[in-house]
Design a protein around this motif. Structure first.
Motif, short mmCIF file in Angstrom:
data_model
loop_
_atom_site.label_atom_id
_atom_site.label_comp_id
_atom_site.label_asym_id
_atom_site.label_seq_id
_atom_site.Cartn_x
_atom_site.Cartn_y
_atom_site.Cartn_z
N ALA A 1 -32.44 64.68 6.48
CA ALA A 1 -33.83 64.68 6.95
C ALA A 1 -34.44 63.29 6.83
CB ALA A 1 -34.66 65.69 6.15
N ALA A 2 -34.19 62.62 5.71
CA ALA A 2 -34.72 61.27 5.50
C ALA A 2 -34.16 60.29 6.54
CB ALA A 2 -34.39 60.78 4.09
N ALA A 3 -32.87 60.41 6.83
CA ALA A 3 -32.24 59.54 7.84
C ALA A 3 -32.83 59.81 9.22
CB ALA A 3 -30.73 59.76 7.86
N GLY A 4 -33.04 61.10 9.56
CA GLY A 4 -33.61 61.45 10.87
C GLY A 4 -35.03 60.98 11.03
N LEU A 5 -35.86 61.16 10.00
CA LEU A 5 -37.27 60.73 10.05
C LEU A 5 -37.37 59.21 10.19
CD1 LEU A 5 -38.72 63.06 7.28
CD2 LEU A 5 -39.37 63.11 9.69
N SER A 6 -36.58 58.49 9.39
CA SER A 6 -36.63 57.02 9.42
C SER A 6 -36.16 56.47 10.76
CB SER A 6 -35.77 56.45 8.29
OG SER A 6 -36.19 56.93 7.04
N ALA A 7 -35.03 57.02 11.25
CA ALA A 7 -34.48 56.55 12.53
C ALA A 7 -35.45 56.81 13.67
CB ALA A 7 -33.14 57.23 12.80
N GLY A 8 -36.07 57.99 13.67
CA GLY A 8 -37.00 58.34 14.74
C GLY A 8 -38.23 57.45 14.76
N GLY A 9 -38.82 57.22 13.58
CA GLY A 9 -40.02 56.38 13.51
C GLY A 9 -39.78 54.95 13.95
N ALA B 1 -49.11 55.88 17.64
CA ALA B 1 -49.16 56.73 16.43
C ALA B 1 -48.56 58.11 16.68
CB ALA B 1 -50.59 56.84 15.91
N PRO B 2 -49.04 58.87 17.70
CA PRO B 2 -48.41 60.17 17.95
C PRO B 2 -46.97 60.04 18.44
CG PRO B 2 -50.03 59.69 19.65
CD PRO B 2 -50.20 58.66 18.58
N THR B 3 -46.65 58.93 19.11
CA THR B 3 -45.27 58.72 19.57
C THR B 3 -44.34 58.62 18.37
OG1 THR B 3 -46.00 57.56 21.56
CG2 THR B 3 -43.72 57.21 20.89
N VAL B 4 -44.77 57.86 17.34
CA VAL B 4 -43.96 57.70 16.14
C VAL B 4 -43.85 59.03 15.39
CG1 VAL B 4 -43.88 56.61 13.85
CG2 VAL B 4 -44.39 55.23 15.87
N VAL B 5 -44.99 59.73 15.22
CA VAL B 5 -44.98 61.01 14.50
C VAL B 5 -44.14 62.03 15.28
CG1 VAL B 5 -46.38 62.89 13.58
CG2 VAL B 5 -47.24 60.55 13.47
N ARG B 6 -44.30 62.05 16.62
CA ARG B 6 -43.50 62.96 17.45
C ARG B 6 -42.02 62.67 17.28
NH1 ARG B 6 -40.44 62.06 21.87
NH2 ARG B 6 -40.18 63.73 23.39
N ALA B 7 -41.65 61.39 17.32
CA ALA B 7 -40.24 61.01 17.19
C ALA B 7 -39.69 61.40 15.83
CB ALA B 7 -40.09 59.50 17.40
N MET B 8 -40.51 61.23 14.79
CA MET B 8 -40.07 61.61 13.45
C MET B 8 -39.88 63.13 13.37
SD MET B 8 -42.43 59.02 11.18
CE MET B 8 -41.73 59.45 9.59
N ALA B 9 -40.83 63.89 13.95
CA ALA B 9 -40.72 65.34 13.95
C ALA B 9 -39.52 65.79 14.79
CB ALA B 9 -42.00 65.95 14.51
N LEU B 10 -39.34 65.17 15.96
CA LEU B 10 -38.24 65.53 16.84
C LEU B 10 -36.90 65.22 16.20
CD1 LEU B 10 -38.12 65.18 20.65
CD2 LEU B 10 -36.19 64.33 19.34
N ASN B 11 -36.80 64.04 15.58
CA ASN B 11 -35.54 63.66 14.95
C ASN B 11 -35.25 64.49 13.71
OD1 ASN B 11 -34.03 61.00 15.99
ND2 ASN B 11 -36.17 60.95 16.60
N PHE B 12 -36.31 64.85 12.98
CA PHE B 12 -36.14 65.75 11.85
C PHE B 12 -35.55 67.07 12.33
CE2 PHE B 12 -38.04 69.31 9.41
CZ PHE B 12 -37.37 69.12 8.22
N GLY B 13 -36.11 67.61 13.42
CA GLY B 13 -35.62 68.86 13.97
C GLY B 13 -34.25 68.73 14.60
N GLN B 14 -34.04 67.63 15.35
CA GLN B 14 -32.81 67.49 16.12
C GLN B 14 -31.64 67.02 15.29
OE1 GLN B 14 -31.56 64.36 19.33
NE2 GLN B 14 -32.90 65.83 20.34
N LEU B 15 -31.77 65.83 14.69
CA LEU B 15 -30.63 65.23 14.00
C LEU B 15 -30.32 65.91 12.67
CD1 LEU B 15 -31.31 61.45 14.76
CD2 LEU B 15 -29.84 63.04 15.99
N ALA B 16 -31.37 66.19 11.88
CA ALA B 16 -31.14 66.81 10.58
C ALA B 16 -30.58 68.22 10.74
CB ALA B 16 -32.44 66.84 9.77
N PHE B 17 -31.17 69.03 11.65
CA PHE B 17 -30.70 70.40 11.83
C PHE B 17 -29.35 70.44 12.54
CE2 PHE B 17 -35.00 71.48 10.66
CZ PHE B 17 -34.88 72.71 10.03
N PHE B 18 -29.07 69.48 13.44
CA PHE B 18 -27.76 69.41 14.09
C PHE B 18 -26.68 69.12 13.05
CE2 PHE B 18 -24.43 66.76 16.13
CZ PHE B 18 -23.95 67.68 17.05
#
Length: 340
Positions: free
Chosen positions: A156-164, A218-235
């Protein structure tokens, strides 16, 4: 005399170096002819290529996925912009939006903004998948040194950081994509009729300033962090849990990417909605903007249009995110396999 000897010695040394270089080149060429796979593997295992491959594979995978999914993304953006500022009124559907786009032009209008979408993937997905793989490799090595296994928290930490990080880099291309896709909603006299992503970026920078390219960051970064958390971490987590099942490797990847697509959609859609609204807005004649920022947009939409408006078009968003995630992750997995 000594000067003449020095020149002769330098010339002789240059000839020797040239001869050595030619011999080395010939040896490499002969080796390549005899065993091209070994040469390819040697090149792929150079330190530079090992560091660059996660980024190259990620960008290539994202661009393939965007080319496939672009019409769905176009419909998703139009759904989010329909009925802005009104709680009631006609509720557009994916079918009605598609019909309207086709009635106004040609089938290829669904691919409006493809150049911006490809540039965004070349920047954003290259960075996010590259950073994610780099972070995961680093965290895996650290965990092994301590005798531990990497867990969901690290993924999750890797996904959030990479997305932001990737979202900040890719925001200008994302903005250009939204502007190109929303241009058709304006009256004919007000349309910019952008010819390409370069035309859109230069036009926005000239008329609104370079800083405008980071509108909605700001929402682009938060969206990317949320999307990457959902996509990369859960994948990554789903693949780990499916590893010991009777499913084939391909079925495991497909299932894990479908799960990842759902969670990525659920976590990121409200932020994607706000990002679209902020990036589409332009100054009125008096210099004012409909929304002052991310929180103001959230507040006004919730008040004027209702909380459920943030999840309008969830099915379309999921149909856009899930296949995009599946194509991206499957292609990235395959590229990672053939270049390991």
């Amino acid at each position: 005399m000594s000067t003449s000897n020095s020149i002769k010695q330098a010339a002789e040394a240059a000839r020797n170096k040239t001869s050595e270089a030619m011999d080395a080149t010939k040896r490499i060429a002969d080796t390549a002819k005899a065993d091209p796979i070994a040469v390819k593997n040697d090149f792929l295992h150079t330190p530079f290529m090992r560091g660059a491959l996660p980024f190259i594979n990620g960008g290539a995978a994202g661009m393939v996925a965007t080319t496939v999914i672009q019409p769905i993304d176009m419909i998703k953006v139009r759904l989010q912009l329909a009925g802005e500022g009104a709680r009631t009124g006609p509720k557009p559907t994916p079918i009605s939006v598609t019909r309207e786009i086709l009635a106004q032009g040609k089938v290829m209008d669904l691919y409006t903004g493809l150049s911006a979408g490809l540039l965004r993937q070349a920047v954003y997905t290259t960075a996010r998948l590259g950073f994610f793989d780099t972070f995961m490799n680093s965290l895996t090595v650290r965990a092994k040194e301590k005798g531990n296994q990497i867990g969901f928290k690290e993924r999750a930490a890797a996904g959030l950081s990479a997305g932001g990080l990737a979202a900040m880099i890719g925001n200008p291309a994302d903005l250009a994509l939204i502007r190109m896709q929303s241009d058709g909603l304006k009256l004919a006299a007000q349309r910019k009729n952008y010819k390409s992503v370069i035309d859109a970026l230069s036009s926005i920078a000239k008329s609104e300033g370079v800083g405008a390219l980071w509108a909605g960051a700001a929402p682009t970064v938060v969206r990317a962090m949320a999307l990457n958390f959902g996509q990369l971490a859960f994948f990554s987590e789903a693949k780990q849990r499916l590893k010991d099942t009777s499913m084939s490797a391909r079925a495991q990847t497909l299932t894990a990417s479908a799960v990842a697509g759902f969670f990525a959609s659920f976590f990121s859609l409200p932020f994607d909605f706000v990002k679209t609204r902020l990036q589409k807005q332009q100054k009125a004649p008096d210099g004012s903007l409909p929304y002052k920022g991310m929180m103001d947009c959230f507040k006004k939409v919730a008040r004027d249009e209702g909380l459920l408006r943030f999840y309008r078009g969830f099915s379309t968003y999921y149909v856009r995110i899930a296949p995009h995630a599946m194509v991206t992750l499957i292609v990235a997995d395959y590229l990672g396999f053939i270049t390991k």
